[in-house]
Design a protein around this motif. Structure first.
Motif, mmCIF file in Angstrom:
data_model
loop_
_atom_site.group_PDB
_atom_site.id
_atom_site.type_symbol
_atom_site.label_atom_id
_atom_site.label_comp_id
_atom_site.label_asym_id
_atom_site.label_seq_id
_atom_site.Cartn_x
_atom_site.Cartn_y
_atom_site.Cartn_z
ATOM 1 N N ALA A 232 0.683 -1.006 0.077
ATOM 2 C CA ALA A 232 0.239 -0.402 -0.130
ATOM 3 C C ALA A 232 0.665 1.009 0.044
ATOM 4 O O ALA A 232 1.763 1.737 1.333
ATOM 5 N N VAL A 233 0.894 1.735 -1.470
ATOM 6 C CA VAL A 233 1.863 2.653 -1.195
ATOM 7 C C VAL A 233 1.122 4.340 -2.494
ATOM 8 O O VAL A 233 0.791 3.960 -2.758
ATOM 9 N N ALA A 234 1.574 5.027 -2.083
ATOM 10 C CA ALA A 234 0.400 6.571 -2.144
ATOM 11 C C ALA A 234 1.328 6.796 -3.543
ATOM 12 O O ALA A 234 0.249 7.171 -4.430
ATOM 13 N N ARG A 235 1.813 6.385 -3.935
ATOM 14 C CA ARG A 235 2.727 7.204 -4.668
ATOM 15 C C ARG A 235 4.341 6.291 -5.247
ATOM 16 O O ARG A 235 4.881 5.877 -4.530
ATOM 17 N N ILE A 236 3.786 5.710 -6.546
ATOM 18 C CA ILE A 236 4.838 4.292 -7.378
ATOM 19 C C ILE A 236 6.601 5.161 -7.542
ATOM 20 O O ILE A 236 5.728 6.981 -7.538
ATOM 21 N N GLY A 237 7.470 4.176 -7.527
ATOM 22 C CA GLY A 237 8.754 5.510 -7.178
ATOM 23 C C GLY A 237 8.410 6.096 -8.728
ATOM 24 O O GLY A 237 8.455 5.677 -9.872
ATOM 25 N N GLU A 238 9.376 7.296 -9.088
ATOM 26 C CA GLU A 238 10.300 7.568 -10.250
ATOM 27 C C GLU A 238 11.010 6.700 -11.480
ATOM 28 O O GLU A 238 10.340 6.532 -11.897
ATOM 29 N N ARG A 239 11.973 6.167 -10.636
ATOM 30 C CA ARG A 239 12.697 5.213 -11.538
ATOM 31 C C ARG A 239 12.087 4.252 -11.858
ATOM 32 O O ARG A 239 12.248 3.431 -12.563
ATOM 33 N N THR A 240 11.311 3.520 -10.868
ATOM 34 C CA THR A 240 10.179 1.861 -10.683
ATOM 35 C C THR A 240 9.417 2.186 -11.950
ATOM 36 O O THR A 240 9.835 1.910 -12.296
ATOM 37 N N PHE A 241 8.958 3.485 -11.914
ATOM 38 C CA PHE A 241 7.821 3.743 -13.005
ATOM 39 C C PHE A 241 8.454 3.756 -14.016
ATOM 40 O O PHE A 241 8.326 3.424 -15.317
ATOM 41 N N ALA A 242 9.210 4.615 -14.927
ATOM 42 C CA ALA A 242 9.983 4.175 -15.940
ATOM 43 C C ALA A 242 10.523 3.842 -16.452
ATOM 44 O O ALA A 242 10.300 2.457 -17.383
ATOM 45 N N ARG A 243 10.274 1.854 -15.844
ATOM 46 C CA ARG A 243 11.053 0.788 -16.081
ATOM 47 C C ARG A 243 9.555 0.178 -16.516
ATOM 48 O O ARG A 243 9.640 -0.641 -17.768
ATOM 49 N N LEU A 244 7.989 0.828 -15.869
ATOM 50 C CA LEU A 244 6.594 0.184 -15.963
ATOM 51 C C LEU A 244 5.723 0.561 -16.852
ATOM 52 O O LEU A 244 4.844 0.259 -16.998
#
Length: 409
Positions: A232-244
């Protein structure tokens, strides 16, 4: 970093881990395979030394940084992974945890880290705790260990994929894995690429990947349900989203927290496997995949087993309510002789009263009663409510009224 370089780095990280802890088992599950008509395997990260995959990223980031002081903020698995690795590397760690963190998690973090870690309880909410940790890290000139939004952490979590490939000899047909901040999912996706199909699973009250995919960029959720706190995370990571960012909404699922409770109980009672809510997400998602996985080799990553058994009554309660076999309602009971007997006569042989409490007299001749009924078949409630309607009883079903249930249940 190219795909080839990432794979090489992930394999090197996995090899380095073997000096610290063994690989977690990848086990075929006969029960789930038969139930879903597929070849289901469980990657048991709940059997790591800290009962979650989080120590992988912590290990890889710490072996590369080689700092004298590490700082992190966490209310659970990341804290335990960092503490474990501080003891292993013989370095100092300061771990910030919210004041509201359960004592069980605090004690386990202290147990893993021993004299190498200092635990600071700060703030009621994680964001307050995170800000305090980052401020302290800047002042003390320490190395901040992000739970997910760090390239070395992503690379370390990819070791899960390396071990899956080593056991199976190839990528599976389909991987089901939970998403919180995105470290694990980014690592697994970056390692396997298009060699497999993915389903990324989030709790309904913390679907930060889904929100980011819809917006095209990470966004902060206005509210997070912390029941499945490991995801339960309010905001996904910038680096992780760049890959997803290219995974597509069609490859994501959101799971209601109450339904997750059914899977936690099933895995405990049928398989003897203890999973925390986030750790059960991938298994629960199989209910929604149906034909998409039939006849295929599917790996579900069970990401954690740090379950506090004091929560078991709550998990059972939520599972019963979600499955429709337990309901709460407020009955306006006539204040006359025989009224209660009339109501009891409406109950069937499988209906059990689990709660009965007079709340107040709502009128001169009526009283409000809170009633909880547990039964074997949800259809039994249709019969009960039909009888109440036919005999003029007034009632209100409050089972799914979250606000009202907080005060009276």
């Amino acid at each position: 970093m190219s795909d080839t370089d990432f794979k090489r780095a992930a394999r090197a990280a996995t090899e380095a881990m073997r000096a610290v802890f063994p690989e977690t088992p990848l086990l075929q599950n006969a029960h789930l395979s038969e139930r879903f008509d597929a070849d289901i395997w469980l990657k048991r990260e709940d059997l790591s030394p800290v009962r979650s995959y989080k120590l992988r990223g912590a290990f890889n980031a710490m072996r590369k940084a080689k700092a004298p002081l590490y700082v992190c903020a966490s209310a659970g698995n990341h804290a335990q992974g960092v503490a474990y690795m501080c003891r292993h590397f013989g370095v100092k760690g300061v771990i910030f945890m919210p004041v509201t963190t359960p004592q069980q998690k605090i004690q386990k973090t202290r147990m893993f880290g021993g004299d190498h870690v200092e635990i600071r309880l700060t703030g009621d909410y994680f964001d307050d705790c995170l800000n305090a940790a980052q401020d302290f890290c800047a002042e003390a000139k320490g190395h901040f260990l992000s739970p997910f939004d760090d390239e070395d952490v992503i690379e370390g979590q990819a070791a899960v994929a390396v071990e899956i490939e080593a056991t199976l000899g190839a990528a599976p047909d389909h991987i089901v894995l939970p998403v919180g901040g995105g470290g694990l999912s980014a690592g697994v996706l970056s390692y396997f690429g298009t060699d497999t199909q993915y389903t990324f699973v989030e709790p309904s009250g913390g679907a930060s990947l889904k929100a980011a995919l819809a917006a095209g960029t990470p966004v902060t959720l206005p509210h997070v349900n912390t029941f499945a706190d490991g995801a339960a995370v309010a905001r996904i990571g910038e680096r992780t989203f760049a890959r997803l960012k290219g995974v597509g909404l069609a490859n994501t699922l959101t799971i209601p927290e109450d339904r997750l409770c059914i899977t936690i109980l099933e895995m405990l009672n049928v398989e003897g496997i203890v999973l925390e809510p986030a750790g059960a997400l991938s298994v629960d998602a199989l209910r929604d995949l149906g034909q998409a996985i039939r006849g295929r080799r599917v790996v579900c990553i069970t990401t954690g087993g740090n379950f506090d058994f004091e929560r078991l009554p709550e998990v059972k309660e939520r599972a019963l309510r979600y499955s429709g076999v337990k309901k709460y309602f407020i009955l306006r009971l006539p204040q006359r002789p025989g009224a209660l007997k009339d109501f009891l006569g409406f109950l069937g042989p499988d209906d059990d009263i689990s709660r009965f409490e007079y709340l107040k007299k709502s009128a001169r001749n009526f009283g409000s009663v809170l009633i909880g009924i547990e039964t074997r078949d949800p259809a039994n409630f249709e019969r009960l409510f039909a009888l109440l309607d036919a005999h003029g009883f007034t009632y209100q079903d409050i089972t799914d009224d979250e606000l009202l249930a907080q005060f009276v249940i």
